[in-house]
Design a protein around this motif. Structure first.
Motif, PDB file in Angstrom:
ATOM      1  N   VAL A  12      15.186  19.055  54.826  1.00 31.98           N
ATOM      2  CA  VAL A  12      14.985  20.320  55.532  1.00 31.98           C
ATOM      3  C   VAL A  12      16.208  20.654  56.384  1.00 31.98           C
ATOM      4  O   VAL A  12      16.607  21.818  56.491  1.00 31.98           O
ATOM      5  CB  VAL A  12      13.703  20.247  56.387  1.00 31.98           C
ATOM      6  CG1 VAL A  12      13.615  21.424  57.356  1.00 31.98           C
ATOM      7  CG2 VAL A  12      12.482  20.234  55.470  1.00 31.98           C
ATOM      8  N   THR A  13      16.832  19.647  56.966  1.00 35.58           N
ATOM      9  CA  THR A  13      18.048  19.887  57.747  1.00 35.58           C
ATOM     10  C   THR A  13      19.106  20.577  56.900  1.00 35.58           C
ATOM     11  O   THR A  13      19.713  21.564  57.331  1.00 35.58           O
ATOM     12  CB  THR A  13      18.599  18.573  58.313  1.00 35.58           C
ATOM     13  OG1 THR A  13      17.662  18.020  59.237  1.00 35.58           O
ATOM     14  CG2 THR A  13      19.923  18.793  59.028  1.00 35.58           C
ATOM     15  N   VAL A  14      19.351  20.074  55.695  1.00 34.19           N
ATOM     16  CA  VAL A  14      20.415  20.659  54.879  1.00 34.19           C
ATOM     17  C   VAL A  14      19.963  21.957  54.212  1.00 34.19           C
ATOM     18  O   VAL A  14      20.783  22.836  53.931  1.00 34.19           O
ATOM     19  CB  VAL A  14      20.956  19.662  53.842  1.00 34.19           C
ATOM     20  CG1 VAL A  14      21.641  18.504  54.539  1.00 34.19           C
ATOM     21  CG2 VAL A  14      19.875  19.144  52.925  1.00 34.19           C
ATOM     22  N   ASP A  28       5.601  21.355  54.141  1.00 37.14           N
ATOM     23  CA  ASP A  28       5.000  21.408  55.480  1.00 37.14           C
ATOM     24  C   ASP A  28       6.063  21.671  56.544  1.00 37.14           C
ATOM     25  O   ASP A  28       5.860  22.486  57.458  1.00 37.14           O
ATOM     26  CB  ASP A  28       4.278  20.104  55.794  1.00 37.14           C
ATOM     27  CG  ASP A  28       2.991  19.926  55.006  1.00 37.14           C
ATOM     28  OD1 ASP A  28       2.502  20.921  54.436  1.00 37.14           O
ATOM     29  OD2 ASP A  28       2.481  18.783  54.954  1.00 37.14           O
ATOM     30  N   ARG A  29       7.196  20.992  56.435  1.00 36.52           N
ATOM     31  CA  ARG A  29       8.242  21.132  57.443  1.00 36.52           C
ATOM     32  C   ARG A  29       8.919  22.494  57.366  1.00 36.52           C
ATOM     33  O   ARG A  29       9.240  23.097  58.396  1.00 36.52           O
ATOM     34  CB  ARG A  29       9.280  20.008  57.285  1.00 36.52           C
ATOM     35  CG  ARG A  29       8.773  18.670  57.807  1.00 36.52           C
ATOM     36  CD  ARG A  29       9.535  17.492  57.216  1.00 36.52           C
ATOM     37  NE  ARG A  29       9.148  16.224  57.824  1.00 36.52           N
ATOM     38  CZ  ARG A  29       8.003  15.609  57.595  1.00 36.52           C
ATOM     39  NH1 ARG A  29       7.125  16.130  56.746  1.00 36.52           N
ATOM     40  NH2 ARG A  29       7.710  14.468  58.190  1.00 36.52           N
ATOM     41  N   ASP A  40      -2.500  23.670  40.835  1.00 37.23           N
ATOM     42  CA  ASP A  40      -1.668  22.887  41.744  1.00 37.23           C
ATOM     43  C   ASP A  40      -1.146  23.703  42.920  1.00 37.23           C
ATOM     44  O   ASP A  40      -0.535  23.148  43.845  1.00 37.23           O
ATOM     45  CB  ASP A  40      -0.467  22.297  40.993  1.00 37.23           C
ATOM     46  CG  ASP A  40      -0.886  21.314  39.921  1.00 37.23           C
ATOM     47  OD1 ASP A  40      -1.907  20.640  40.117  1.00 37.23           O
ATOM     48  OD2 ASP A  40      -0.187  21.231  38.893  1.00 37.23           O
ATOM     49  N   ALA A  41      -1.331  25.014  42.869  1.00 39.15           N
ATOM     50  CA  ALA A  41      -0.817  25.887  43.922  1.00 39.15           C
ATOM     51  C   ALA A  41      -1.493  25.576  45.252  1.00 39.15           C
ATOM     52  O   ALA A  41      -2.697  25.335  45.314  1.00 39.15           O
ATOM     53  CB  ALA A  41      -1.031  27.343  43.548  1.00 39.15           C
ATOM     54  N   ARG A  42      -0.708  25.586  46.321  1.00 37.28           N
ATOM     55  CA  ARG A  42      -1.246  25.319  47.645  1.00 37.28           C
ATOM     56  C   ARG A  42      -1.720  26.604  48.297  1.00 37.28           C
ATOM     57  O   ARG A  42      -1.020  27.627  48.237  1.00 37.28           O
ATOM     58  CB  ARG A  42      -0.180  24.657  48.527  1.00 37.28           C
ATOM     59  CG  ARG A  42       0.158  23.259  48.123  1.00 37.28           C
ATOM     60  CD  ARG A  42       1.227  22.646  48.986  1.00 37.28           C
ATOM     61  NE  ARG A  42       0.945  22.758  50.419  1.00 37.28           N
ATOM     62  CZ  ARG A  42       1.562  22.026  51.344  1.00 37.28           C
ATOM     63  NH1 ARG A  42       2.468  21.139  50.980  1.00 37.28           N
ATOM     64  NH2 ARG A  42       1.281  22.172  52.614  1.00 37.28           N
ATOM     65  N   LEU A  84       6.830  13.513  48.324  1.00 39.87           N
ATOM     66  CA  LEU A  84       7.937  14.045  49.104  1.00 39.87           C
ATOM     67  C   LEU A  84       7.863  15.559  49.214  1.00 39.87           C
ATOM     68  O   LEU A  84       8.071  16.133  50.287  1.00 39.87           O
ATOM     69  CB  LEU A  84       9.266  13.621  48.475  1.00 39.87           C
ATOM     70  CG  LEU A  84      10.529  14.206  49.104  1.00 39.87           C
ATOM     71  CD1 LEU A  84      10.636  13.829  50.575  1.00 39.87           C
ATOM     72  CD2 LEU A  84      11.768  13.742  48.329  1.00 39.87           C
ATOM     73  N   GLY A  85       7.567  16.234  48.103  1.00 39.22           N
ATOM     74  CA  GLY A  85       7.544  17.688  48.101  1.00 39.22           C
ATOM     75  C   GLY A  85       6.566  18.267  49.108  1.00 39.22           C
ATOM     76  O   GLY A  85       6.853  19.274  49.772  1.00 39.22           O
TER      77      GLY A  85
END
Length: 293
Positions: free
Chosen positions: A186-188, A31-32, A49-51, A25-26
């Protein structure tokens, strides 16, 4: 406040801390948020683990110093609590109270608000975390998610080895696509204060599914004759322990499979937040079929 639901129309760029950013989920949430132009920071347990291209703070949610560093100049936090005990969250709550960001907490649809104790340890810790956040005056936005479709990835090894998936039987649940939960989150996270509904928002898929139903949908997507084999609790426990899962987690999963009542709730809360109906598990299976080969 500027309209944060359309970041391209405004210079406002919120800074958002994502916990659990390396999970199914994370990753979708990160991404969004990036696509919306938000400034994203991730709390990760290891630098490995860093992107790439995403700011990260290395640490653990139980480490007050790491949480304090991660919260600097943060407007909102997407919070996943990964432990089966809420007691270690007290330092985290203190740091959140001091920094006072918007907190969006991922909880469980299985919570019974009228019960003194919840049905199993996993649901209990979610209820405890909700209470801690509210009692601290943080007014969290609570997203109560049903079973994530991405949990099916736990069957990959069995499906690569054969056509039978075995495990403990569970009550039917309204399995929800993690991409839908990410859109709702992301909406909230980006919503203006005057448009914010604290919930709880009950996020479900469009239909109740058993484990056998999910395996059937995967079989259709893979064009294979698959079946689910329900295991007695003792055998399921021994197999999960042999797979290397931590004993407290195994016991919690067994408890959930034995005691958690079936939810008859299918809601439209995904559509209310994301602006479109929730997707089906069958669609998720088609989209992710290559992962099971």
């Amino acid at each position: 406040m500027p309209d944060t639901t359309n970041p391209t129309s405004s210079p406002y760029r919120p800074s958002i801390l994502v916990t659990g950013a390396t999970g199914n989920l994370g990753r979708e949430i990160v991404d969004r948020l990036q696509a919306h132009g938000a400034r994203v920071r991730c709390l990760v347990r290891d630098q490995a683990d860093a992107r790439p291209g995403v700011e990260s703070v290395v640490g653990d949610l139980r480490e007050a110093g790491a949480v304090r560093d991660a919260l600097v100049d943060i407007d909102a936090v997407f919070l996943i609590w990964p432990l089966l005990d809420s007691a270690p969250a007290h330092d985290l709550i203190t740091e959140l109270t001091t920094a006072a960001p918007r907190v969006v907490y991922l909880s469980s649809t299985a919570i019974d608000d009228g019960a003194a104790r919840q049905s199993d340890p996993i649901v209990q810790v979610h209820a405890d975390m909700e209470a801690l956040l509210h009692d601290a005056g943080l007014r969290p936005v609570v997203l109560r998610s049903d079973t994530l479709a991405s949990n099916a990835r736990g069957w990959v090894q069995q499906l690569r080895a054969g056509d039978v998936v075995s495990g403990p039987e569970t009550a039917r649940t309204a399995v929800v696509d993690e991409r839908d939960v990410a859109d709702a989150a992301v909406t909230v996270l980006l919503a203006p204060d005057d448009h914010l509904n604290h919930g709880p928002h009950v996020l479900t898929g469009p239909e109740l599914l058993s484990r056998a139903d999910q395996i059937a949908h995967l079989g259709a997507a893979l064009r294979r004759d698959l079946r689910f084999q329900a295991l007695p609790a003792d055998l399921a426990r021994s197999r999960m322990l042999a797979d290397g899962r931590p004993e407290p987690l195994v016991e919690a999963l067994i408890a959930a499979s034995v005691w958690r009542p079936e939810s008859n709730r299918v809601t439209d809360h995904v559509e209310r937040l994301a602006g479109r109906p929730a997707g089906t598990f069958a669609r998720w299976a088609i989209d992710h079929a290559a992962e099971f080969n």
